[in-house]
Design an enzyme around this catalytic site. Structure first.
Site, PDB file in Angstrom:
ATOM      1  N   ASP A 389       0.881  -1.156   0.000  1.00 38.05           N
ATOM      2  CA  ASP A 389       0.000   0.000   0.000  1.00 38.05           C
ATOM      3  C   ASP A 389       0.922   1.210   0.000  1.00 38.05           C
ATOM      4  O   ASP A 389       1.816   1.314   0.838  1.00 38.05           O
ATOM      5  CB  ASP A 389      -0.892   0.013   1.242  1.00 38.05           C
ATOM      6  CG  ASP A 389      -1.742   1.254   1.297  1.00 38.05           C
ATOM      7  OD1 ASP A 389      -2.583   1.428   0.402  1.00 38.05           O
ATOM      8  OD2 ASP A 389      -1.556   2.053   2.227  1.00 38.05           O
ATOM      9  N   ASP A 591      -0.225   0.187   6.574  1.00 39.08           N
ATOM     10  CA  ASP A 591      -0.083   0.812   7.892  1.00 39.08           C
ATOM     11  C   ASP A 591      -1.365   1.390   8.470  1.00 39.08           C
ATOM     12  O   ASP A 591      -1.375   1.847   9.603  1.00 39.08           O
ATOM     13  CB  ASP A 591       0.966   1.935   7.837  1.00 39.08           C
ATOM     14  CG  ASP A 591       0.454   3.168   7.094  1.00 39.08           C
ATOM     15  OD1 ASP A 591      -0.420   3.005   6.225  1.00 39.08           O
ATOM     16  OD2 ASP A 591       0.935   4.273   7.386  1.00 39.08           O
ATOM     17  N   ASP A 595      -6.175  -0.842   5.901  1.00 40.23           N
ATOM     18  CA  ASP A 595      -5.379  -1.936   5.343  1.00 40.23           C
ATOM     19  C   ASP A 595      -5.636  -3.270   6.033  1.00 40.23           C
ATOM     20  O   ASP A 595      -5.163  -4.303   5.564  1.00 40.23           O
ATOM     21  CB  ASP A 595      -3.879  -1.614   5.445  1.00 40.23           C
ATOM     22  CG  ASP A 595      -3.502  -0.380   4.643  1.00 40.23           C
ATOM     23  OD1 ASP A 595      -4.112  -0.168   3.578  1.00 40.23           O
ATOM     24  OD2 ASP A 595      -2.615   0.372   5.076  1.00 40.23           O
TER      25      ASP A 595
END
Length: 709
Positions: A389, A591, A595
């Site tokens: 991500d 993080d 997510d």
């Protein structure tokens, strides 16, 4: 919470020195009592340096700094033992102390010098625990290592070879003690690196929400916890509703619904919703021994490699028993049969894996990586696809507000203050950047009455009575149906500069957009190349950013194979799922709260150091330092751990097969076979510990990189 009340706990100080307490505690005889858990609780009491248990005598010895205030805290802790200390499904191996091992050794070596009438009762007495355990194990679990030990000792006693029987009992006790010592050492090393970190929390005081250190919370404070945050106190819900995940405390994986009047525990996670908690226990009293529970849970689930080794080791135990029986039937030599039975494969195979895993975890923690057990190590070693991500992983995640564009009648400061009020409680890099920019301009925070973190790139809040929406174009325009066409040309120009956009709406009107810029981590290009060198075949980037912003970033990373843009959290999890279904062993690095679905879906979830509590809980690997090189270290450590486990298995099977062959041929007497077998087991444990503790090659040249996280 009634478990603790149902147990009557009496404590009595047996002996006291200026820096040491020896206390008898009645509940230590409880079968469900977990001494490792209570040890972790006590080690978090200020001034406590060491804790030792004598479960048979129901005693505990605590060494501390001599401070009388800390002495009272120790006693208070023991008088009110947390109910999580009692686990009904706990299984503890019998504790072996050095004194009993020494006594066994002295009596064994003195056996030939004792008068003949004293030898039989002494030998049968020493052997009784081994014989009892062997019979019990055979009846409840079938033929196991304990069966072999009991048979070897029993055969020696039947042929009146008391010296050999006593030596075998002594070597078994010595081997068990050394194995236990190795276990304690590895646990202690991990505890030294994994103590709970200080954290900041929101509390309501005098009608205002303020952020304070967790150490500053007092009994009666109203603590506020939102989605993705960890509950820092034991207390009662006084306002709001939420789904709370207590799996790290109770082991129950399904989140529970809590509302006013319900009790909540420190260490639980708010999965969804927002609650106010009236604090009942604060500070050290709320420490739920997270380190101990982490260690226990991380090793409870065995990796695929460990399961295969254990299954083969268990299958070899009946083979050893059969060979011993065959030796006796063919040669009628009980001594030879006893020699065969003293050699087994299971001990070294089963004991070396936890040691190797925990030492690898220690080495990883020293280099800034928290790896949650053998399953995570095994899966990480097999990963061939790595999905990132973008925000907070490949980029620093420290966004900076570069431009503010009001579209209606607001000024830049008014637009920024409106966005900051809605974002203030959101633990996301975008929210932090907006709030920081508002504070740098000394803007007054507007009053906030309600806030919801929509898991789809946005925040919905009521600021001074009006509904305010802050988020991506997708969230504002498509999900909420607000017309954003007035900002289209401006958005294209800003995205062309590689910046991200945050849309701010009030009511049903777009009030303006805020431009933010994130910086690529300088080590990212080289780290991605190193990961490819360590067996990662495919690297994918996922982001909620616009296509132009995503492409601008990917152009700077030559090791990236594919980029997906304008994604919702559920889209990320779906892409991860599709890659897994295509046959890839996949790790996902993120993080944020958003997510968590992808972290859970991946074979290995990797969370960055600034990640939300929910993301850290969902991940199997947590980076403890703001340096992507730690990810390379984690991969190398995982590969090394798998190699260590395989080497231990090969050594255990190889050497023990040689000892077994020599015993069958009559070359090794029982005592010598037992000695060689135990020396081999301890040697393999030593190798597992030393090899697992070795720092990864990528950190050997720069020793300062491997420091206390």
């Amino acid at each position: 919470m009634t478990v603790c009340k149902q147990r009557e706990n009496r404590i009595r100080i047996l002996h006291e020195l200026p820096y040491r307490l020896r206390i008898r505690i009645s509940v230590l005889h409880d079968p469900a009592f977990d001494p490792v858990y209570l040890e972790a609780v006590l080690l978090n009491v200020p001034g406590v340096e060491a804790v030792r248990f004598n479960l048979k005598a129901a005693c505990i010895a605590v060494r501390y700094d001599g401070n009388m205030q800390n002495r009272e805290l120790i006693l208070a802790c023991l008088e009110n033992i947390p109910h999580e200390t009692f686990q009904a499904d706990i299984h503890r191996e019998p504790v072996t102390d050095s004194l009993s091992v020494a006594i066994n050794g002295i009596l064994a070596f003195l056996t030939p010098a004792l008068p003949r009438p004293f030898r039989p009762p002494l030998s049968w007495g020493l052997a009784l625990p081994t014989l009892t355990q062997g019979i019990t194990t055979s009846l409840t679990e079938g033929i196991r290592v304990e069966t072999l030990d009991a048979a070897a000792v029993g055969f020696s006693l039947l042929r009146k070879d008391y010296f050999t029987a006593n030596i075998i009992v002594f070597l078994l006790a010595l081997g068990g003690y050394l194995e236990q010592l190795s276990e304690e050492k590895t646990n202690a090393l991990l505890r030294s690196l994994l103590r709970p970190q200080s954290e900041e929390v929101w509390v309501e005081r005098d009608g205002q929400e303020v952020k304070v250190s967790a150490d500053e919370i007092t009994i009666g404070d109203l603590v506020i916890c939102g989605s993705g945050e960890m509950i820092p106190v034991d207390g009662e819900v006084s306002g709001g509703e939420a789904l709370v995940n207590q799996s790290s405390i109770t082991g129950e994986s399904v989140p529970i619904h809590v509302q006013p009047g319900d009790e909540v525990l420190s260490g639980s996670l708010v999965s969804e919703g927002r609650i106010k908690i009236s604090a009942r226990q604060v500070g050290q009293e709320t420490t739920t021994a997270r380190i101990s529970r982490f260690l226990e849970n991380s090793l409870r689930f065995k990796s695929k490699t460990q399961k295969q080794s254990d299954i083969l080791a268990d299958k070899l135990v009946p083979v050893t028993f059969g060979l011993g029986l065959a030796s006796w039937l063919l040669t009628r030599d009980i001594r030879r049969a006893a020699s065969v039975l003293t050699v087994d494969y299971s001990c070294a195979v089963k004991l070396s894996t936890p040691v190797a895993v925990k030492m690898s975890m220690f080495s990883a923690a020293h280099c800034g990586v928290l790896i949650k057990g053998s399953h995570a190590l095994d899966a990480l070693s097999r990963v061939d696809t790595l999905v990132f991500d973008k925000t907070g992983t490949l980029t620093r995640g420290i966004l900076i507000v570069t431009d503010i564009f009001p579209l209606e009648n607001m000024s830049e400061d008014e637009l920024l203050a409106l966005a900051a009020a809605a974002e203030e409680h959101y633990a996301h890099p975008v929210a932090k950047a907006v709030v920081k920019a508002a504070r740098e301009r000394n803007l007054e925070m507007l009053s906030l009455s309600q806030v919801d973190f929509i898991v789809a790139h946005g925040v919905s809040a009521y600021v001074e009575g009006e509904r305010v929406l802050v988020g991506s174009h997708h969230f504002i325009a498509e999900d909420e149906g607000i017309d954003c066409s007035a900002a289209d040309s401006l958005a294209r120009e800003i995205r062309g500069q590689g910046k991200s956009l945050l849309y701010v709406a009030r009511g049903d009107v777009l009030e303006g957009v805020i431009a933010l810029q994130d910086e690529l981590r300088p080590e990212a290009p080289e780290v991605l190349r190193q990961l490819k060198h360590h067996g990662i075949q495919k690297i994918v980037i996922l982001t909620g950013d616009h296509r132009d912003t995503a492409r601008a970033l990917a152009a700077r990373l030559d090791a990236v194979d594919k980029v997906h843009w304008e994604l919702k959290p559920e889209d990320k999890a779906e892409i991860v799922r599709e890659l897994r279904e295509a046959g890839h062993v996949l790790a996902f690095a993120g993080d944020g709260v958003n997510d968590a679905p992808a972290l859970v879906t991946a074979d290995v979830g990797i969370c960055m150091p600034g990640g939300a509590d929910l993301a850290r809980e969902s991940a199997q690997v947590v980076l403890l330092k703001e340096d992507l090189n730690t990810l390379v270290a984690a991969k190398e450590i995982a590969d090394n751990s798998l190699e260590i486990i395989q080497n231990c298995f090969t050594s255990a099977v190889g050497f023990n097969s040689i000892f077994l062959l020599l015993a069958m041929c009559g070359v090794l007497p029982p005592a010598a076979a037992a000695l060689l077998h135990n020396m081999n087991t301890v040697g393999i444990l030593g190798y597992a510990a030393m090899a697992g503790k070795k720092p990864p090659q990528c950190f050997e040249e720069g020793e300062q990189a491997c420091t206390h996280p």
